[in-house]
Enzyme design. Structure first.
Site, PDB file in Angstrom:
ATOM      1  N   TYR A  83       0.824  -1.208   0.000  1.00 45.65           N
ATOM      2  CA  TYR A  83       0.000   0.000   0.000  1.00 45.65           C
ATOM      3  C   TYR A  83       0.861   1.263   0.000  1.00 45.65           C
ATOM      4  O   TYR A  83       0.467   2.275  -0.547  1.00 45.65           O
ATOM      5  CB  TYR A  83      -0.908   0.025   1.242  1.00 45.65           C
ATOM      6  CG  TYR A  83      -2.206  -0.726   1.077  1.00 45.65           C
ATOM      7  CD1 TYR A  83      -2.211  -2.096   0.865  1.00 45.65           C
ATOM      8  CD2 TYR A  83      -3.424  -0.067   1.157  1.00 45.65           C
ATOM      9  CE1 TYR A  83      -3.402  -2.777   0.734  1.00 45.65           C
ATOM     10  CE2 TYR A  83      -4.620  -0.745   1.026  1.00 45.65           C
ATOM     11  CZ  TYR A  83      -4.605  -2.101   0.815  1.00 45.65           C
ATOM     12  OH  TYR A  83      -5.787  -2.776   0.683  1.00 45.65           O
ATOM     13  N   LYS A  98       3.343 -15.587   3.054  1.00 48.09           N
ATOM     14  CA  LYS A  98       3.558 -16.340   1.813  1.00 48.09           C
ATOM     15  C   LYS A  98       5.063 -16.565   1.725  1.00 48.09           C
ATOM     16  O   LYS A  98       5.732 -16.186   0.754  1.00 48.09           O
ATOM     17  CB  LYS A  98       3.000 -15.521   0.626  1.00 48.09           C
ATOM     18  CG  LYS A  98       3.010 -16.230  -0.705  1.00 48.09           C
ATOM     19  CD  LYS A  98       2.000 -17.356  -0.835  1.00 48.09           C
ATOM     20  CE  LYS A  98       2.192 -18.108  -2.137  1.00 48.09           C
ATOM     21  NZ  LYS A  98       1.383 -19.350  -2.211  1.00 48.09           N
ATOM     22  N   ASP A 132      -2.693 -18.474   1.037  1.00 48.31           N
ATOM     23  CA  ASP A 132      -3.659 -19.199   0.192  1.00 48.31           C
ATOM     24  C   ASP A 132      -4.363 -20.273   1.014  1.00 48.31           C
ATOM     25  O   ASP A 132      -5.578 -20.453   0.953  1.00 48.31           O
ATOM     26  CB  ASP A 132      -2.985 -19.776  -1.069  1.00 48.31           C
ATOM     27  CG  ASP A 132      -1.647 -20.448  -0.810  1.00 48.31           C
ATOM     28  OD1 ASP A 132      -1.143 -20.396   0.328  1.00 48.31           O
ATOM     29  OD2 ASP A 132      -1.101 -21.059  -1.762  1.00 48.31           O
ATOM     30  N   ASP A 142      -6.262  -7.107   4.063  1.00 53.86           N
ATOM     31  CA  ASP A 142      -7.375  -6.480   3.347  1.00 53.86           C
ATOM     32  C   ASP A 142      -8.251  -7.567   2.724  1.00 53.86           C
ATOM     33  O   ASP A 142      -9.478  -7.555   2.863  1.00 53.86           O
ATOM     34  CB  ASP A 142      -6.817  -5.553   2.253  1.00 53.86           C
ATOM     35  CG  ASP A 142      -7.921  -4.944   1.426  1.00 53.86           C
ATOM     36  OD1 ASP A 142      -8.898  -4.464   2.024  1.00 53.86           O
ATOM     37  OD2 ASP A 142      -7.819  -4.964   0.182  1.00 53.86           O
ATOM     38  N   ASP A 154     -12.273  -9.204   4.147  1.00 52.32           N
ATOM     39  CA  ASP A 154     -13.527  -9.236   3.381  1.00 52.32           C
ATOM     40  C   ASP A 154     -14.089 -10.661   3.412  1.00 52.32           C
ATOM     41  O   ASP A 154     -15.297 -10.862   3.581  1.00 52.32           O
ATOM     42  CB  ASP A 154     -13.299  -8.823   1.918  1.00 52.32           C
ATOM     43  CG  ASP A 154     -13.636  -7.352   1.674  1.00 52.32           C
ATOM     44  OD1 ASP A 154     -13.492  -6.559   2.618  1.00 52.32           O
ATOM     45  OD2 ASP A 154     -14.033  -7.014   0.543  1.00 52.32           O
TER      46      ASP A 154
END
Ligand code: IPM
Ligand code: MG
Length: 353
Positions: free
Chosen positions: A142, A187, A219, A243, A247
Site C-alpha cells: 500500500y 507467503k 492461500d 485487506d 472481506d
C-alpha cells in the site's frame, strides 16, 4: 470521562450511519455520566468536492486534537472506473492511517446466533466462530515505492523488522486476552518480505511461551477460514493479505453490515465499520448501522469503559432478538426497519435499560 470525538462521515451511506453511531455514543454518555463532544470533518469524495483534497489539513488537525475518530466510509463510483484519476477518495483513508501512525487494524470476526442462517457457509461450520484478524496497516504494498508507466507498473512490498515486530506484539497481546493461539499468515514460500515476517515471529515466539504460535500460507489460510473458521483465534498478517482476508471473514457473519474495526498505533485511534460506502444505497435509509454502532463499542473498550461497551453490545443483541433489523439481515416475512429506525431503537434501549 471527557471524550472529544472527530466525526468523519465521508461518502455514500457514511453520513446516515454516522448519525446513528453518534446517537449511540450520546446515549451511552448520558446514561453513564460522561461528557462527549463531536467535531465534524470532511474526508473522501466529500472532501475532494469541497477542497480538492481527500484528507485536508483541517481534518488531520481535527483528528489530532481528538481523543478518538469515529469514521464511517469513503468512496464514490465516479472515481472507480477512471484509472487516470489522480485524486481518489480512498487516498483520504490511506493518508489518515499513515499520518496518524495507525499501524494496527483490529478486525474481529464474530457470529450472531440469530443470524447464522445468513452466512453463505453451513450453520454448523460457523456457529461459535470468533477470531480477530490483526492487519498491519501502514506498510507493505500500500505504501511501498510504486511505478506507474504506460507499459510497466509495480508496487513494492517492503517491511522492516521493526514494523513486523510491533504488529506481532499487538497480536500476542490480543492472544493473551483470548484463547492464546496466534496464527501468522504469510507467503514465505515465495515472498522475501514474508520470510522476514516468519523469521521475526520465530525469534519472538519464545517470549510468549503461553501462546501457541503457528504459521500458515495465505492461500491456505483463505481456504481454512471457510472450511474451519473456528480454528482461528488471533491471526496476524500484512496489509494486503489482511485487506483480502477480512472481506472473506466478514461474509462468515452473513452481512458486511455487522463488523466493526479499530485502527490503533501512535496517534489518535480510529473506529470504523469494515464495510464501504455502498453508494447505491445512499439516502435510501436501508444501510445497516450495526457495524458503526459496534465500532462505538470498540471505542468505549479502548478507553477501558467496559460496562458502557457491554451496554451498547446488549442493545444491539436486543435489536436482533426483537427483530428490529435492516433489510440485509431481516427475515423474509418480517417488517423491515430503516437505518434511522434501528439506530433510534438502539439509542433508546441504551438509555432505558
Ligand atoms: C479496507 C478498504 C480500504 C483498504 C480501501 C477503501 C482503500 O478496502 O479498509 O479494507 O484497501 O484498506
Ligand atoms: Mg478492504
Amino acid at each position: 470521562m471527557k471524550l472529544n470525538i472527530a466525526l468523519l462521515a465521508g461518502d455514500g451511506i457514511g453520513p446516515e450511519i454516522s448519525v446513528q453511531g453518534r446517537a449511540a455514543l450520546e446515549a451511552v454518555a448520558r446514561r453513564f455520566g460522561h461528557e462527549v463532544t463531536f467535531t465534524e470533518a470532511l474526508v473522501g469524495a466529500a472532501a475532494i468536492d469541497a477542497t480538492g483534497d481527500p484528507f485536508p489539513r483541517e481534518t488531520l488537525e481535527a483528528c489530532q486534537a481528538a481523543d478518538a475518530v469515529l469514521f464511517s466510509a469513503v468512496g464514490d463510483p465516479k472515481y472507480d472506473n477512471d484509472p487516470a484519476a489522480t485524486v481518489r477518495p480512498e487516498q483520504g483513508l490511506l493518508a489518515m492511517r499513515k499520518q496518524l501512525g495507525l499501524f494496527a487494524n483490529i478486525r474481529p470476526v464474530q457470529t450472531f446466533d440469530s443470524l447464522l442462517h445468513l452466512s453463505p457457509l453451513r450453520e454448523e461450520l460457523v456457529r461459535g466462530a470468533d477470531f480477530v484478524c490483526i492487519r498491519e496497516l501502514t506498510g507493505g504494498m500500500y505504501f511501498g515505492e510504486k511505478h506507474e508507466g504506460e507499459d510497466e507498473a509495480w508496487d513494492t512490498n517492503k517491511y522492516t523488522r521493526e514494523e513486523v515486530e510491533r504488529i506481532l506484539r499487538v497480536g500476542y497481546q490480543y492472544a493473551r486476552q483470548r484463547r492464546r493461539h496466534l496464527t501468522v499468515v504469510d507467503k514465505a514460500n515465495v515472498l522475501a518480505s514474508s520470510r522476514l515476517w516468519r523469521s521475526v515471529a520465530q525469534q519472538m515466539m519464545g517470549e510468549y511461551p503461553d501462546v501457541e504460535t503457528d504459521f500458515m500460507y495465505v492461500d491456505n489460510a483463505s481456504m481454512r477460514m471457510i472450511q474451519e473458521p473456528r480454528f482461528f483465534d488471533v491471526m496476524v498478517t500484512e496489509n494486503t493479505f489482511g485487506d483480502i482476508l477480512t472481506d472473506e471473514g466478514s461474509c462468515i457473519s452473513g452481512s458486511m453490515g455487522l463488523l466493526p474495526s479499530a485502527s490503533t498505533g501512535t496517534g489518535t485511534p480510529v473506529f470504523e465499520p469494515i464495510h464501504g460506502s455502498w453508494p447505491q444505497a445512499k439516502g435510501k435509509n436501508i444501510a445497516n448501522p450495526l457495524a458503526q454502532i459496534l465500532s462505538v463499542a470498540m471505542l468505549l473498550e479502548y478507553f477501558g469503559l467496559s460496562d458502557e461497551a457491554a451496554c451498547v453490545r446488549r442493545a444491539v443483541d436486543d435489536s436482533l432478538a426483537e427483530g428490529v433489523r435492516t433489510p440485509d439481515i431481516q427475515l423474509p416475512s418480517a417488517p423491515r426497519y430503516g437505518t434511522r429506525e434501528v439506530g433510534q431503537w438502539i439509542a433508546e434501549r441504551i438509555a432505558s435499560v
